[in-house]
Enzyme design. Structure first.
Site, PDB file in Angstrom:
ATOM      1  CG  ASP A   7      -0.348   0.307   2.522  1.00 52.84           C
ATOM      2  OD1 ASP A   7       0.898   0.413   2.599  1.00 52.84           O
ATOM      3  OD2 ASP A   7      -1.089   0.483   3.497  1.00 52.84           O
ATOM      4  CB  CYS A  64       0.941  -2.094   4.820  1.00 53.76           C
ATOM      5  SG  CYS A  64       0.837  -2.930   6.398  1.00 53.76           S
ATOM      6  CB  THR A  66       2.653  -1.648  10.967  1.00 55.66           C
ATOM      7  OG1 THR A  66       1.412  -2.169  10.439  1.00 55.66           O
ATOM      8  CG2 THR A  66       2.416  -0.288  11.613  1.00 55.66           C
ATOM      9  CG  HIS A  97      11.044 -23.827  12.409  1.00 48.76           C
ATOM     10  ND1 HIS A  97      11.227 -23.690  13.771  1.00 48.76           N
ATOM     11  CD2 HIS A  97      12.155 -24.473  11.946  1.00 48.76           C
ATOM     12  CE1 HIS A  97      12.393 -24.235  14.125  1.00 48.76           C
ATOM     13  NE2 HIS A  97      12.982 -24.707  13.022  1.00 48.76           N
ATOM     14  CG  HIS A 132       9.391 -27.578  11.406  1.00 48.07           C
ATOM     15  ND1 HIS A 132       9.139 -26.979  12.624  1.00 48.07           N
ATOM     16  CD2 HIS A 132      10.696 -27.966  11.424  1.00 48.07           C
ATOM     17  CE1 HIS A 132      10.246 -26.992  13.348  1.00 48.07           C
ATOM     18  NE2 HIS A 132      11.208 -27.588  12.649  1.00 48.07           N
TER      19      HIS A 132
END
Ligand code: RB5
Length: 146
Positions: A7, A64, A66, A97, A132
């Site tokens: 964004d 974005c 954050t 993992h 995993h």
């Protein structure tokens, strides 16, 4: 091919990560955005997630401000395992993992050089499988139940 998108909050870092990967000879396809005009991050997550879902892209990178909103949105797409990483160890584990097929970064949080190290680490890592794989399978069982 690596699909990349952001964004407006991740736009600037996206441009730098894109150039960093291209300079290393990695094929990167940019799904936008292409300016800092305000947009809604779920709309920006969608094309990259669809490219990964269809197999057109091997992996995706989403940004974005954050990295939070776009990772939450990306994880609503079936088969997508998006990992928001702000350190190199998490980037390594995200692939080894969790077999993360999308890396998320925060353009307003993570510095450029650190973002390059995070992206490089994640791209060079391999899924370890074994126990995993069974755990990742359980994630997708939850997805199927919903
Ligand atoms: C946009 O202002 C900002 O909210 C967005 O880039 C992201 O940080 C959301 O999680």
């Amino acid at each position: 091919m690596i699909a990349i998108g952001s964004d407006h909050g991740g736009y600037e870092l996206k441009e730098h990560v894109k150039k960093h990967l291209s300079d290393k000879g990695i094929e990167v396809k940019d799904y936008g955005v292409f300016s800092e005009e305000s947009v809604d991050y779920p709309d920006c997550a969608a094309p990259v997630c669809r490219a990964v879902q269809s197999g057109e892209a091997e992996r995706g990178i989403l940004l974005c401000g954050t990295g939070i909103g776009i990772s939450i949105a990306a994880n609503k797409f079936s088969g997508i395992r998006a990992a928001l990483c702000s350190d190199v160890y998490s980037a390594l584990m995200a692939k080894q993992h969790n077999n993360a097929n999308i890396l998320c970064l925060g353009g307003r949080v993570t510095g450029r050089e650190l973002a390059f190290m995070i992206a490089d680490t994640w791209l060079n890592a391999e899924f370890e499988g074994g126990r995993h794989a069974a755990r990742v399978e359980k994630i997708h069982n939850i997805e199927k139940e919903q």
